[in-house]
Every structure is written in structure tokens, then in C-alpha cells.
Write an enzyme that holds these catalytic residues in place. Sequence first.
Site, short mmCIF file in Angstrom:
data_model
loop_
_atom_site.label_atom_id
_atom_site.label_comp_id
_atom_site.label_asym_id
_atom_site.label_seq_id
_atom_site.Cartn_x
_atom_site.Cartn_y
_atom_site.Cartn_z
N TYR A 175 1.05 13.31 14.35
CA TYR A 175 1.67 12.19 13.62
C TYR A 175 2.27 11.18 14.59
O TYR A 175 2.09 9.97 14.43
CB TYR A 175 2.74 12.75 12.68
N THR B 151 0.86 -1.19 0.00
CA THR B 151 0.00 0.00 0.00
C THR B 151 0.89 1.24 0.00
O THR B 151 2.02 1.21 0.47
CB THR B 151 -0.92 0.02 1.23
N GLY B 152 0.35 2.34 -0.52
CA GLY B 152 1.17 3.55 -0.63
C GLY B 152 2.37 3.30 -1.54
O GLY B 152 3.48 3.76 -1.26
N ALA B 153 2.11 2.61 -2.68
CA ALA B 153 3.21 2.08 -3.49
C ALA B 153 3.79 3.08 -4.48
O ALA B 153 4.74 2.74 -5.18
CB ALA B 153 2.72 0.85 -4.26
N GLY C 223 7.24 3.07 -0.06
CA GLY C 223 6.42 2.12 -0.81
C GLY C 223 6.90 1.94 -2.23
O GLY C 223 6.93 0.82 -2.76
N SER D 7 5.05 6.24 -3.86
CA SER D 7 5.88 7.32 -3.33
C SER D 7 6.74 6.79 -2.19
O SER D 7 6.35 5.87 -1.45
CB SER D 7 5.00 8.46 -2.81
N GLY D 8 7.93 7.38 -2.06
CA GLY D 8 8.78 7.13 -0.89
C GLY D 8 9.16 5.68 -0.68
O GLY D 8 9.60 4.97 -1.59
N SER E 198 7.03 4.13 12.87
CA SER E 198 8.01 5.22 12.90
C SER E 198 8.72 5.19 14.24
O SER E 198 8.19 4.68 15.25
CB SER E 198 7.31 6.57 12.71
#
Length: 492
Positions: free
Chosen positions: A162, A18-20, A25, A22-23, A149
Site C-alpha cells: 500500500y 470517485t470512491g464516493a 469519498g 465509503s469513508g 497518504s
Amino acid sequence: MSVKPTLKPLGQQSIVVTGATSGVGLATARRAARAGAKVFLIARGEKNLRALCEELQAQGARVAWAVADVADHNSLKEAADKCQRLFGGFDTWVNNAGVGLFGAIRDTSLEDQRRLFETNYWGVVNGSVVAAEHLRGRPGGGAIINVGSILSDLPLPVQGVYSASKHAVKGFTNALRIELLREKAPVTVSLVKPGAIDTPYSRHARNLTGQAVHNPQPVYATHVVADTILYCATHPIREITVGGGGRAIASFYSALPEIAEPLLARFAPSLMRDRRSAYQPFDDGLYDPTDDGLDEEVHYPMVRNFSALAEVRKHPGVTAGSLALIVIGAAAAVYLSQRSGPTRYQRIKTRIDPRGWVDTDALRHRFEDAVDAFRHGAEDFGDRAGEFSRDAYSRAGEFSRDARHRAADLADDARDRAGGWFRSARKDAKKAAKKHGKTARHYADEAVDYARDHPREGGALLAVATLAAVIGAAVLESRRPDSHVRRIARFR
């Protein structure tokens, strides 16, 4: 009875990310495809999903995608069903999607806080529930990897909301792991906690500070986190931190919170301020997907490409063995260097010195006796060899003299016999020459007389007589040992 999960090699896995786009992912999807895994991409931006899918398929990878918001459980369930139809299911599910927010808690609206939790926390919950339901019944089970994190261990001002969402992710992940263990499900649950990573996080995050912000150093490359995620896909690791700098501060906070909190309140906001950049109100991704392409560009001037802390966690056996050797070496050095009269090292060295185990004087005398015996034996052998040499030389001299005398006698005998033969031959030659010479003269005289009486026939007969005389003389001459005619014939 519990069923132990069987984590396949990456080349045999189907992985959902997931979130593939950007960054972390994006780096994870690319590296998984490069390793031979079938990759199923999930993100909110259809354009970037299509572009990434085409990129990886052009490299020979098996890739598919689905547009879904992780905050929506139903859309995630539909994406999982699509993966089931295309790839026959999945072996690893990576919950990586997340959004960021910079600003004080009191300046952040409840709507923004709820939206951040919808993605960061509920997105992990939705993905984990869907993945656990699928992996429970899959032969060999699989892995759920939640990307948290270091701020789940270390709250920071300016990133308070966050940090709270990541605390919730950590608590949920640990609770899910315990429940799956209680159910004896063949599923491993890993929590990856990155520190500051070189991603466009600060541009995608909603910024309420009015100043340009970034994550303080040390900053690590995205592929360091991606490699750690893929390692967890093949090894059952409970929790792993990427980045030693964040781990050190988190440990300091955990050990001395009364000292750490005032320091963080004083210095953390200034450390996060980016004085090299001017503030720009980027279009953040809190509510809508960002569309800034798929480049893994460098966003920080200094980026680390290796995390020693993560490598230590990946290989605990090697790390423990190395530390044990270091400790043993240090302890031995301290122990042996302490003094109790002479140093312990000197005392131990004296005890283990082999020169003290035997009588060296007696050994030296025995060696000298052996050397003397060998020397006397060598001298005796030399004397005998000299006598044998002299006897052999004398016998050789006698044999040489006897041979020389015999050779001289044979030479004298041969010379006498040769002389007698030559004298006899010379005498016979003279007699033959005298005899045949008279005969030749007689025939010559008759030829002269005949020529005188017969003038015409006489010339011819004279010539014949002369020729016969010459031939006869040549024959006689050739019989001599030193004949000139014989020499001429030999030359010819």
C-alpha cells in the site's frame, strides 16, 4: 501565454468524486452537496450509489451517478461523458478511490499487488488523464485533487505494498503538475495526504496477517479530510497533509532514516495490531465492491475532529504572521533581560522616562508661583465681595425702616378716618331713630284712639298699626351697622 485557472466557489461547481460510497469519498460527497455543488458520484457498487444519490436528492442537491471501476480507463471516460451531458461538464475531479492490504510483501501474491496498484495507482492515473483532457478546454479550467497518504513519505512494514502505491501516486501527481505548468494549462493539481482516518479501511483491506489490525493513533474524522479536499477545490494548494502525528513521524524518518527504520521495524507491527478485536476474515474490497451501507460510523475509540497542521497549511499568511510575532516577542524578552550593568530594559526605561526631559524643579517653582498668585487674587476678590455685601445689607436696612415708618403713618391715618366715619354714622343713626320713633308712636296712639272709638275697625286697625310699627322698627333696626335684621338677611 498561460491561462490562470479560475476556481469557482463550491456552490457554483460541478464536482466528480470517485470512491464516493465509503469513508472519505462519502464524507466529501455529502459535504459538497450540502455546500450547494452539483455532485457526480462514481463507485463500483450500484446499490450504494443509488441509495446515496436518493439521500442527497431528498435534501435538495443535484446529484447523478455512474458505476465504474477506476482501473478501467474506458469506463471512467464514459462516466465523464455522462457528467458532461447532465451537468455540462465538471470543475473539480477528486481521485479518492482506493483499496488496502495488510501483510508482508513476501507473503503477498503478485496478483494481489497488481490489483492494488490497478486501483490505487492506475485509478489515479486514469482519472487524472480524463480530468485534465476535459479541464484544458473548459473556460476557467479547474482542479484535480488526488488523495494520497502520509505513507507516501513514510513506508511501514505490514503495509509495504500500500505504501509503495501511495509513493507512486505522489510521484505521478508531482510529475503531472509540472507537465501542466509546462503546457500552460489552466488546471491546478493538489495532493492530499491523510494520516490515520476513522474509516472502515481495516475491514475493507485484504488482511494476510491472521490478526485484527487497525491504524495507530492519532486518528482523525473523515470530515477533516473532506473539508481539506473541498478547500483545495477552491484554492490552488500544491500539497497538504492532514494529521500532525503522521507528519511528525514522516519528518523524523526523512531526517534520520538510519535511526527511524530500525524503530519502525521493531514497533510498527505491534502498534497496528488491534488487541481489542478478534480476527475476522471480512469480505475485502480488493477485487469486488463492498456492500456495508453508507453509515459514517465511529471505528476507533478516540477520533480527532481538527487538524492543526492542515489549518496551518490552509492559512499560511496568518500562520507566518503569528510565528513572526512570537519570535519577535521572544527575541525582545531575551534581549531586554540580558545584563550589561543594569538590564537593557532598565536602561531603555530610564532613557524614555519623560521626567528626565524637563527641569522639574523650575516647573514646580512656576507652578507654586501661579498657585500663590491665584490665591492672592481670590483673597482680594473675597474682600471686595464682603464690602459689597455689607453695603448692600446697610442699604436694605435703611429701606426697610423707611418702608416700615411709611406703613405705620398710613395705618394711623386710615384708622383716624375710619373712626370719624363710624362716629358720624352712629350719630346720624341715633337722630333718625329718635325722629322716626316719635312718628311711629304718634301713629300708634292715633290707631289706639280709633280702635277705642270704633271697636270693630279698631281691632283691625290696631293690628295694622302694630304690624306697621314692627316693620318700621325693623327698618330702623336694619339701618344700624350692627343690626340683627341685617345679619339674619345675610344668613338667609
